[in-house]
Each structure stands twice: as structure tokens, then as C-alpha cells.
Design an enzyme around this catalytic site. Structure first.
Site, PDB file in Angstrom:
ATOM      1  N   ASP A  10       0.803  -1.220   0.000  1.00 19.40           N
ATOM      2  CA  ASP A  10       0.000   0.000   0.000  1.00 19.40           C
ATOM      3  C   ASP A  10       0.846   1.285   0.000  1.00 19.40           C
ATOM      4  OD1 ASP A  10      -1.261  -2.330   1.092  1.00 19.40           O
ATOM      5  OD2 ASP A  10      -2.949  -1.108   1.752  1.00 19.40           O
ATOM      6  N   GLU A  41      -4.053   1.580  -3.296  1.00 20.46           N
ATOM      7  CA  GLU A  41      -5.373   2.007  -2.800  1.00 20.46           C
ATOM      8  C   GLU A  41      -5.306   3.228  -1.889  1.00 20.46           C
ATOM      9  OE1 GLU A  41      -7.524  -0.332  -0.035  1.00 20.46           O
ATOM     10  OE2 GLU A  41      -5.999  -0.056   1.483  1.00 20.46           O
ATOM     11  N   ASN A  42      -4.124   3.525  -1.333  1.00 19.64           N
ATOM     12  CA  ASN A  42      -3.980   4.676  -0.435  1.00 19.64           C
ATOM     13  C   ASN A  42      -3.088   5.772  -1.024  1.00 19.64           C
ATOM     14  OD1 ASN A  42      -3.629   2.023   1.663  1.00 19.64           O
ATOM     15  ND2 ASN A  42      -5.310   3.418   2.044  1.00 19.64           N
ATOM     16  N   HIS A  70     -10.367   0.502  -0.455  1.00 19.34           N
ATOM     17  CA  HIS A  70     -10.537   1.930  -0.755  1.00 19.34           C
ATOM     18  C   HIS A  70     -10.588   2.216  -2.258  1.00 19.34           C
ATOM     19  CE1 HIS A  70     -10.207   2.833   3.414  1.00 19.34           C
ATOM     20  NE2 HIS A  70      -8.961   2.416   3.512  1.00 19.34           N
ATOM     21  N   HIS A 179      -2.770  -4.507   2.930  1.00 19.89           N
ATOM     22  CA  HIS A 179      -3.864  -3.926   3.720  1.00 19.89           C
ATOM     23  C   HIS A 179      -3.487  -3.608   5.173  1.00 19.89           C
ATOM     24  CE1 HIS A 179      -7.813  -2.801   5.191  1.00 19.89           C
ATOM     25  NE2 HIS A 179      -7.723  -3.709   6.132  1.00 19.89           N
ATOM     26  N   HIS A 181      -0.662  -2.757   6.349  1.00 28.24           N
ATOM     27  CA  HIS A 181       0.384  -1.711   6.374  1.00 28.24           C
ATOM     28  C   HIS A 181       1.559  -2.074   7.280  1.00 28.24           C
ATOM     29  CE1 HIS A 181      -2.308   1.808   4.739  1.00 28.24           C
ATOM     30  NE2 HIS A 181      -2.587   0.648   4.179  1.00 28.24           N
TER      31      HIS A 181
HETATM   32 FE   LIG Z   1      -4.154   0.233   2.645  1.00 27.40          FE
HETATM   33 FE   LIG Z   2      -7.013  -1.618   2.616  1.00 26.56          FE
END
Ligand SMILES: [Fe+2]
Ligand SMILES: [Fe+2]
Length: 281
Positions: A10, A41-42, A70, A179, A181
Site C-alpha cells: 500500500d 489504494e492509499n 478503498h 492492507h 500496512h
Molecule cells: Fe491500505
Molecule cells: Fe485496505
């Protein structure tokens, strides 16, 4: 001869993009990376993705982009997802969701084709459809001659992730978790020739809570009062897993966890592409 595939976790906001811009090109060169797959996604302001940031990520060396829970946080990504064959969304969203579930991209030297897909976990994750059949169905759709296959399993629970590793053992080249992190220390090649890691960790600022400012998170946790979870800035790192894959068989030969420290970028955590003000990178 094996090929090297780098899977990155991420990318969080501008600090994540900056450490990528700073470290990824040299890493590709030094380690002879043939393909980079990154969960983005981030990447925009800590949540979601924009077409402008997609272009930047490609410029930094990312070849294929995966997404997670996200995925649609920034609506403008939908058009880019429909046009680009280098972005995939989780396979277990409802059928009406925009975007493609899998793609096939060439390695940087155009010699080999690599299938890329991603799925969402269900444990502690919300009300997603089951990933198991959705992943199996997706793998069936990918042309059989595409032997090199990479899946990002975007999930919270390490138990569900390792179960996916075993489920796909021998069926894909790489299962990399994203996800949480937080990088895990379990990069390995399973006995069927599938490289696996529970979570590659985020590419973003570690001086915070999962990429968010620690003072804000702590104030919410200790007072019950709301606060904005702005993206943190300090201790940016690029995290991933580098996998050597036999291109003839699609089997992984080695799996190495990657963690590279960057420097704090000047000028604050946001740029115009985050929709929050100034532009820097
Ligand atoms: Fe994430
Ligand atoms: Fe996520």
C-alpha cells in the site's frame, strides 16, 4: 534464467509516492527487476487513487496497479480503470463494479507476459463477497499459456492470508498480502512453487499509525473526540517482496522481503493530486 518481480505494498499518500520516486528506479536497476506490481489504494491523500497519480506511479517504475477496500474512494479513478489495462480491482466486488478483475502485462523488456489480479479478504474486513470461488474463477479465465501469475490478497487476518497462500500453492507464482500496512517476516516459497508473504507492509511513513499522524490517532483513542487522520510524514520506507520466478514454469524460486528507508520529503504531506493543496512531485 529467472525473472524478478517486485510486489509493493500500500503506497500511502505523498510520503509513499516520494519514497517510491526516490528509491524505486535505482532498485529496479540494481536488482534487475523485470516487473513491479504495487497496491495503490492509499496513494491519493491516504485513501483512493487518481488518474494523475496513476501516471506518476508508472513513471516511477510501477507496471501494474492493484487495489483494495478503498478502491472507489476517489471517483475519478473509475474512468482511468476503464481505460487502463494496468489497473485491477478486487475480484470479489459485486458484478456491477467498474474496472477489470485481472490483466496481463508484459515485463519491462517485453519478453514475458504476467497475469495480475487481486482479491479482498472477509475476516474483520466488512461485508465483501467470498474471495475463494472468485479467485478460482478468475484464474480459470486467464489464458493457460500465461504461466506467471501474481495475486495481491488484500486482507486483515494473517490466518485468512496464509490460507489463501495454501489455496493457491502451485497455481500461481506469487501471493502477496497487503492492507495491514505492517510488514511480516514470513516471506517464503511454498512447496508448490508459490512465493508467499502475509503482508509486504506499506510504502509510506512509519512515524505514525498505519501511515496516519500518531498525535491525531492517539487523541481520538484517548479522548473519544473526533480528529482528522491526516497522513503522517516521518520515516518513509518502501516495502515489498522481491521474487525470482522461472518464466517457463511460472514457479517461484526465491522470495526476499524488501524494506528500504527513505528521507522525509520537504513541503508537507499533500500535493495537488491529493485534492488538498500544493503540488510538489
Ligand atoms: Fe491500505
Ligand atoms: Fe485496505
Amino acid at each position: 534464467m529467472s525473472i524478478n518481480i517486485l510486489c509493493i505494498g500500500d503506497i500511502v499518500g505523498r510520503p509513499g509516492r516520494m519514497v517510491l520516486a526516490d528509491k524505486l528506479p535505482a532498485f529496479i536497476e540494481e536488482r534487475k527487476v523485470d516487473l513491479v506490481v504495487a497496491n495503490a489504494e492509499n496513494a491519493a491523500g491516504g485513501s483512493g487513487l487518481t488518474p494523475q497519480i496513476v501516471k506518476k506511479l508508472h513513471r516511477y517504475g510501477v507496471d501494474a496497479i492493484t487495489l483494495g477496500d478503498h478502491v472507489f474512494r476517489k471517483r475519478e479513478i473509475v474512468q482511468a480503470m476503464e481505460q487502463s489495462d494496468r489497473i485491477v480491482r478486487p475480484v470479489n466486488l459485486l458484478p456491477g463494479a467498474a474496472g477489470r478483475r485481472w490483466t496481463v502485462v508484459p515485463t519491462k523488456d517485453n519478453r514475458y507476459q504476467v497475469a495480475v489480479t487481486c482479491a479482498l479478504g472477509q475476516m474483520y474486513m466488512g461485508n465483501w463477497n467470498s474471495p475463494w470461488q472468485a479467485v478460482a474463477k478468475t484464474l480459470d479465465e486467464i489464458p493457460a499459456d500465461v504461466k506467471i501469475r501474481v495475486i495481491d490478497f488484500h486482507a486483515e487476518a494473517s490466518s485468512e492470508k496464509i490460507a489463501m497462500g495454501w489455496y493457491l500453492n502451485g497455481k500461481v507464482s506469487i501471493v502477496f498480502g497487503t492492507h495491514t500496512h505492517i510488514p511480516t517476516a514470513d516471506a517464503r516459497v511454498l512447496d508448490g512453487g508459490t512465493a508467499f508473504i502475509s503482508d509486504v507492509g506499506m510504502t509510506g511513513p512509519y512515524d505514525g499509525v498505519l501511515g496516519r499522524r500518531k498525535d491525531r490517532v492517539l487523541s481520538v483513542l484517548t479522548t473519544s473526540m473526533p480528529a482528522r487522520f491526516d497522513v503522517a510524514e516521518g520515516d518513509p520506507r518502501m516495502c515489498g517482496m522481491l521474487v525470482a520466478v522461472n518464466p517457463q514454469t511460472g514457479k517461484a524460486e526465491s522470495a526476499e522481503r524488501i524494506e528500504i528507508q527513505g528521507q522525509v520529503a520537504e513541503g508537507g504531506a499533500y500535493d495537488a493530486d491529493d485534492g488538498q493543496g500544493r503540488s510538489h512531485d
